[in-house]
Design an enzyme around this catalytic site. Structure first.
Site, PDB file in Angstrom:
ATOM      1  N   CYS A  49       0.840  -1.203   0.000  1.00  0.00           N
ATOM      2  CA  CYS A  49       0.000   0.000   0.000  1.00  0.00           C
ATOM      3  C   CYS A  49       0.879   1.259   0.000  1.00  0.00           C
ATOM      4  O   CYS A  49       1.908   1.314   0.679  1.00  0.00           O
ATOM      5  CB  CYS A  49      -0.924  -0.001   1.214  1.00  0.00           C
ATOM      6  SG  CYS A  49      -2.072   1.406   1.242  1.00  0.00           S
ATOM      7  N   CYS A  71       0.204   5.060   6.876  1.00  0.00           N
ATOM      8  CA  CYS A  71      -0.431   4.850   8.186  1.00  0.00           C
ATOM      9  C   CYS A  71       0.600   4.224   9.125  1.00  0.00           C
ATOM     10  O   CYS A  71       1.073   3.109   8.878  1.00  0.00           O
ATOM     11  CB  CYS A  71      -1.657   3.953   8.040  1.00  0.00           C
ATOM     12  SG  CYS A  71      -2.823   4.486   6.769  1.00  0.00           S
ATOM     13  N   CYS A  89       0.434   0.489  10.329  1.00  0.00           N
ATOM     14  CA  CYS A  89       0.041  -0.568   9.397  1.00  0.00           C
ATOM     15  C   CYS A  89       1.212  -1.377   8.855  1.00  0.00           C
ATOM     16  O   CYS A  89       2.168  -0.817   8.298  1.00  0.00           O
ATOM     17  CB  CYS A  89      -0.761   0.036   8.237  1.00  0.00           C
ATOM     18  SG  CYS A  89      -1.441  -1.238   7.145  1.00  0.00           S
ATOM     19  N   CYS A 138     -16.079 -10.356   5.509  1.00  0.00           N
ATOM     20  CA  CYS A 138     -15.480  -9.067   5.171  1.00  0.00           C
ATOM     21  C   CYS A 138     -14.222  -9.280   4.333  1.00  0.00           C
ATOM     22  O   CYS A 138     -13.371 -10.101   4.681  1.00  0.00           O
ATOM     23  CB  CYS A 138     -15.113  -8.313   6.444  1.00  0.00           C
ATOM     24  SG  CYS A 138     -16.518  -8.102   7.573  1.00  0.00           S
ATOM     25  N   CYS A 197     -19.152  -7.533   3.465  1.00  0.00           N
ATOM     26  CA  CYS A 197     -18.564  -6.255   3.831  1.00  0.00           C
ATOM     27  C   CYS A 197     -17.235  -6.118   3.100  1.00  0.00           C
ATOM     28  O   CYS A 197     -16.564  -7.124   2.842  1.00  0.00           O
ATOM     29  CB  CYS A 197     -18.347  -6.216   5.351  1.00  0.00           C
ATOM     30  SG  CYS A 197     -17.484  -4.756   5.960  1.00  0.00           S
ATOM     31  N   CYS A 257     -19.540   0.774   8.627  1.00  0.00           N
ATOM     32  CA  CYS A 257     -18.735   0.186   9.703  1.00  0.00           C
ATOM     33  C   CYS A 257     -17.565   1.139   9.918  1.00  0.00           C
ATOM     34  O   CYS A 257     -16.713   1.288   9.039  1.00  0.00           O
ATOM     35  CB  CYS A 257     -18.257  -1.205   9.288  1.00  0.00           C
ATOM     36  SG  CYS A 257     -17.112  -1.987  10.456  1.00  0.00           S
ATOM     37  N   ARG A 270     -17.835  -3.640  18.036  1.00  0.00           N
ATOM     38  CA  ARG A 270     -16.981  -4.804  17.799  1.00  0.00           C
ATOM     39  C   ARG A 270     -15.688  -4.732  18.590  1.00  0.00           C
ATOM     40  O   ARG A 270     -14.925  -3.776  18.468  1.00  0.00           O
ATOM     41  CB  ARG A 270     -16.652  -4.928  16.297  1.00  0.00           C
ATOM     42  CG  ARG A 270     -15.784  -6.158  15.973  1.00  0.00           C
ATOM     43  CD  ARG A 270     -15.625  -6.355  14.476  1.00  0.00           C
ATOM     44  NE  ARG A 270     -16.910  -6.579  13.852  1.00  0.00           N
ATOM     45  CZ  ARG A 270     -17.340  -5.937  12.762  1.00  0.00           C
ATOM     46  NH1 ARG A 270     -16.596  -5.033  12.189  1.00  0.00           N
ATOM     47  NH2 ARG A 270     -18.525  -6.213  12.254  1.00  0.00           N
TER      48      ARG A 270
END
Length: 325
Positions: free
Chosen positions: A54, A58, A61, A98, A130, A190, A262
């Site tokens: 990616c 972040c 991550c 998901c 999802c 979400c 969650r």
């Protein structure tokens, strides 16, 4: 009559959050019983359909290309492989499947066409489907909705004020805009956040305030504890205290009573007793992952979770099927 509020002030949420812990948990547990079936927990399975590489930065991550982690980059999985994973998840008791792709944003190309096919296939199995694919345009959200997408995950991560300390390759408004496109398309939202990023309690309260004052609350609110991944800038952050997780979950339950809250990343470092406190505080959803991973980080296995449910008197949530006349 049960009513949801969308006009919370930061001061009101701060007062809830700062209550003595046992009083806070009691209040959250009471509201949980008014709005939810307290002995049922939604079991959602999360699969990484495209891993690593990616372009974002972040700082938490493992999948950011610029960090030297042990993640093996994996191209978008074949559709038939994803279908096999979904079938296995359904057989293991999951009601939501998901799919996550490590993209900064969705591009209108063949990979997105393949994701559309995956959404259609999982939806046809009778699972809630999802996705979390990064930033979306309005037209892309409409395509996903037409394919049968039930929910889209796009976490705020932290407060607007602290956001640029964690991520510089996009801004907080980009997050809000994607959530707006998802909502406009008729897809459920979400969205939650991560604690343990170095933020203050005020940042946590501000993030909850943003969620709780949306015109419509997110249907799912994941509360994540930072997974301290070696090779990321936050690898040496301290472990999140369990009482901080309980406090966040309880506050989220009180201010967004109709949401599925969650207990998400971080469960691998929590004992069964600590997880029980989170369920008492109003958590009613967990993620399971194949091969005992949650995307790229360790997670309890399905059999371990089912044993915990048995010990605590919990059971997987059974979705109410619409009545066909």
């Amino acid at each position: 009559m049960k009513t949801k509020r969308h006009d919370w002030t930061k001061e009101e949420i701060q007062a809830i959050y700062n209550q003595p812990l046992l009083e806070l948990v009691h209040q959250a547990a009471t509201i949980h019983r008014e709005w939810q079936r307290p002995n049922e927990v939604e079991v959602a399975t999360l699969l990484s359909i495209k891993t690593g590489g990616c372009t974002e930065d972040c700082s938490y991550c493992s999948q950011a290309a610029r960090y030297h982690t042990d993640i093996k980059v994996q191209a978008l999985l074949p559709t038939d492989v994803v279908m096999k994973h979904a079938e296995k998840a359904k057989n293991n008791g999951a009601t939501r499947f998901c799919m996550a792709a490590a993209w900064r944003e969705v591009r209108d190309n063949r990979d997105f066409d393949r994701v559309i096919d995956m959404v259609k296939g999982v939806n046809d199995m009778g699972l809630e489907v999802c996705c979390t694919l990064g930033m979306l345009t309005e037209s892309q959200a409409v395509r996903l909705k037409e394919a049968g997408l039930h929910a889209y995950n796009h976490n705020l991560d932290t407060s607007e004020e602290y956001y640029n300390e964690v991520i510089s390759t996009r801004n907080f408004d980009d997050r809000i805009n994607t959530i707006g496109h998802v909502r406009k398309a008729g897809i459920t939202v979400c969205s939650g956040g991560i604690i343990g990023l170095g933020e203050t309690h005020a940042d946590r309260i501000a993030m909850l305030t943003t969620l709780a004052t949306m015109e419509k609350h997110p249907e799912s609110v994941p509360i994540n504890a930072l997974a301290r991944v070696k090779g990321t800038p936050l690898e040496n952050n301290p472990k999140v205290d369990v009482w901080d997780m309980v406090r966040m979950i309880a506050t989220a339950r009180i201010v967004m009573p109709g949401a599925m809250v969650r207990l998400s990343a971080g469960r691998i470092e929590m004992t069964e007793t600590e997880q029980a406190w989170c369920f008492m505080a109003g958590a009613n959803s967990i993620f399971t992952g194949e091969r005992e991973t949650l995307l790229t980080t360790p997670n309890p296995g399905v059999s371990e979770d089912m044993q915990m449910f048995q010990n605590l008197g919990l059971k997987p949530l059974v979705k109410q099927q619409p009545v066909v006349s």
